[in-house]
Design an enzyme around this catalytic site. Structure first.
Site, PDB file in Angstrom:
ATOM      1  N   GLU A   1       4.301  -6.861 -46.123  1.00 18.17           N
ATOM      2  CA  GLU A   1       4.793  -7.516 -44.909  1.00 18.17           C
ATOM      3  C   GLU A   1       6.249  -7.925 -45.089  1.00 18.17           C
ATOM      4  O   GLU A   1       6.787  -7.923 -46.197  1.00 18.17           O
ATOM      5  CB  GLU A   1       3.904  -8.721 -44.580  1.00 18.17           C
ATOM      6  CG  GLU A   1       2.477  -8.286 -44.290  1.00 18.17           C
ATOM      7  CD  GLU A   1       1.569  -9.410 -43.831  1.00 18.17           C
ATOM      8  OE1 GLU A   1       1.958 -10.592 -43.941  1.00 18.17           O
ATOM      9  OE2 GLU A   1       0.458  -9.098 -43.373  1.00 18.17           O
TER      10      GLU A   1
ATOM     11  N   CYS B   1      -1.240   4.558 -38.476  1.00 18.74           N
ATOM     12  CA  CYS B   1      -1.678   5.163 -39.733  1.00 18.74           C
ATOM     13  C   CYS B   1      -2.550   6.398 -39.492  1.00 18.74           C
ATOM     14  O   CYS B   1      -2.502   7.355 -40.266  1.00 18.74           O
ATOM     15  CB  CYS B   1      -2.406   4.129 -40.583  1.00 18.74           C
ATOM     16  SG  CYS B   1      -1.284   2.872 -41.242  1.00 18.74           S
TER      17      CYS B   1
ATOM     18  N   GLU C   1      -2.021   2.110 -45.759  1.00 19.93           N
ATOM     19  CA  GLU C   1      -2.228   3.560 -45.645  1.00 19.93           C
ATOM     20  C   GLU C   1      -0.903   4.305 -45.628  1.00 19.93           C
ATOM     21  O   GLU C   1      -0.710   5.301 -46.322  1.00 19.93           O
ATOM     22  CB  GLU C   1      -3.008   3.900 -44.363  1.00 19.93           C
ATOM     23  CG  GLU C   1      -4.403   3.317 -44.297  1.00 19.93           C
ATOM     24  CD  GLU C   1      -4.450   1.897 -43.720  1.00 19.93           C
ATOM     25  OE1 GLU C   1      -3.458   1.149 -43.857  1.00 19.93           O
ATOM     26  OE2 GLU C   1      -5.493   1.549 -43.130  1.00 19.93           O
TER      27      GLU C   1
ATOM     28  N   CYS D   1       1.858  -0.750 -43.403  1.00 21.38           N
ATOM     29  CA  CYS D   1       0.427  -0.816 -43.720  1.00 21.38           C
ATOM     30  C   CYS D   1       0.156  -0.144 -45.073  1.00 21.38           C
ATOM     31  O   CYS D   1       0.936   0.694 -45.535  1.00 21.38           O
ATOM     32  CB  CYS D   1      -0.390  -0.077 -42.662  1.00 21.38           C
ATOM     33  SG  CYS D   1      -0.367  -0.830 -41.036  1.00 21.38           S
TER      34      CYS D   1
ATOM     35  N   ASN E   1      -0.453  -3.068 -48.212  1.00 20.73           N
ATOM     36  CA  ASN E   1       0.429  -3.499 -47.126  1.00 20.73           C
ATOM     37  C   ASN E   1       1.536  -4.381 -47.686  1.00 20.73           C
ATOM     38  O   ASN E   1       1.316  -5.187 -48.599  1.00 20.73           O
ATOM     39  CB  ASN E   1      -0.340  -4.179 -45.985  1.00 20.73           C
ATOM     40  CG  ASN E   1      -1.211  -5.330 -46.414  1.00 20.73           C
ATOM     41  OD1 ASN E   1      -1.736  -5.342 -47.526  1.00 20.73           O
ATOM     42  ND2 ASN E   1      -1.365  -6.309 -45.555  1.00 20.73           N
TER      43      ASN E   1
ATOM     44  N   CYS F   1      -5.062   1.602 -38.530  1.00 26.95           N
ATOM     45  CA  CYS F   1      -4.470   1.381 -37.208  1.00 26.95           C
ATOM     46  C   CYS F   1      -4.018   2.718 -36.622  1.00 26.95           C
ATOM     47  O   CYS F   1      -3.985   3.743 -37.312  1.00 26.95           O
ATOM     48  CB  CYS F   1      -3.299   0.403 -37.313  1.00 26.95           C
ATOM     49  SG  CYS F   1      -1.799   1.141 -38.003  1.00 26.95           S
TER      50      CYS F   1
HETATM   51  N1  THU Z   1      -2.737  -3.415 -41.987  1.00 27.25           N
HETATM   52  C1  THU Z   1      -2.868  -2.380 -42.867  1.00 27.25           C
HETATM   53  O1  THU Z   1      -2.412  -2.448 -44.014  1.00 27.25           O
HETATM   54  N2  THU Z   1      -3.525  -1.273 -42.441  1.00 27.25           N
HETATM   55  C2  THU Z   1      -4.014  -1.084 -41.181  1.00 27.25           C
HETATM   56  O2  THU Z   1      -4.473   0.006 -40.842  1.00 27.25           O
HETATM   57  C3  THU Z   1      -3.985  -2.191 -40.240  1.00 27.25           C
HETATM   58  C4  THU Z   1      -3.232  -3.400 -40.642  1.00 27.25           C
HETATM   59  C5  THU Z   1      -2.015  -4.608 -42.432  1.00 27.25           C
HETATM   60  C6  THU Z   1      -0.691  -4.828 -41.746  1.00 27.25           C
HETATM   61  C7  THU Z   1      -0.526  -6.320 -41.864  1.00 27.25           C
HETATM   62  O3  THU Z   1       0.116  -6.611 -43.090  1.00 27.25           O
HETATM   63  C8  THU Z   1      -1.950  -6.865 -41.908  1.00 27.25           C
HETATM   64  O4  THU Z   1      -2.784  -5.765 -42.171  1.00 27.25           O
HETATM   65  C9  THU Z   1      -2.390  -7.546 -40.634  1.00 27.25           C
HETATM   66  O5  THU Z   1      -2.209  -6.715 -39.539  1.00 27.25           O
END
Ligand code: THU
Length: 131
Positions: free
Chosen positions: A44, A89, A55, A53, A42, A86
């Site tokens: 941000e 994804c 994925e 994310c 991920n 999520c």
């Molecule tokens: N996140 C992912 O990398 N994958 C997911 O399927 C859900 C959330 C990350 C996004 C963000 O940087 C952190 O987790 C908190 O939501």
């Protein structure tokens, strides 16, 4: 299914996560049709909404390097319970496979196997009427 190479790649990618806002680092590793492993973390952003994310990072990297069919995905986060992908994804994974074995893992050694079809039973169907 030997998950170890995928799991190792997901753990390694997770270490590259850029998660200064949530503090929640995620790594994902895709096994592509030809056996290539492509990983993502991920990333941000200060605007929050631009966050990608792990994925989808792995998926877009795979697509950009010519991989459009996936055989499995491993996802690692420091969470309890384990973190499934999520909704966005799930839809993005669906673009490149019919079904997909998924391994969820955390840093305590807990693991659970599921499939995309189980966690995403009714994907969007793009079927505009003819004419
Ligand atoms: N996140 C992912 O990398 N994958 C997911 O399927 C859900 C959330 C990350 C996004 C963000 O940087 C952190 O987790 C908190 O939501």
């Amino acid at each position: 299914m030997d998950w170890k190479p995928l799991l190792d790649a997901a753990f390694a990618a997770r270490r590259n996560a850029h998660a200064p806002y949530s503090g929640f680092k995620v790594g994902a590793a895709l096994l592509c049709e030809d056996g290539t492993i492509v990983a993502g973390c991920n990333v941000e952003n200060r605007s929050y909404g631009l966050t990608i994310c792990a994925e989808r990072n792995a998926i877009t990297t795979a697509a950009a390097t010519g991989h459009r069919r996936f055989r499995a995905v491993a996802i690692v986060a420091d969470s309890d319970p384990l973190t499934p992908p999520c909704g966005m994804c799930r839809e993005s994974l669906q673009e490149f496979c019919d079904d997909l074995p998924i391994l969820l893992a955390n840093l305590r050694g807990e693991q659970r196997e599921t499939t995309l079809r189980v966690i995403f039973p009714e994907p969007f169907v793009f079927a505009p009427p003819a004419g």
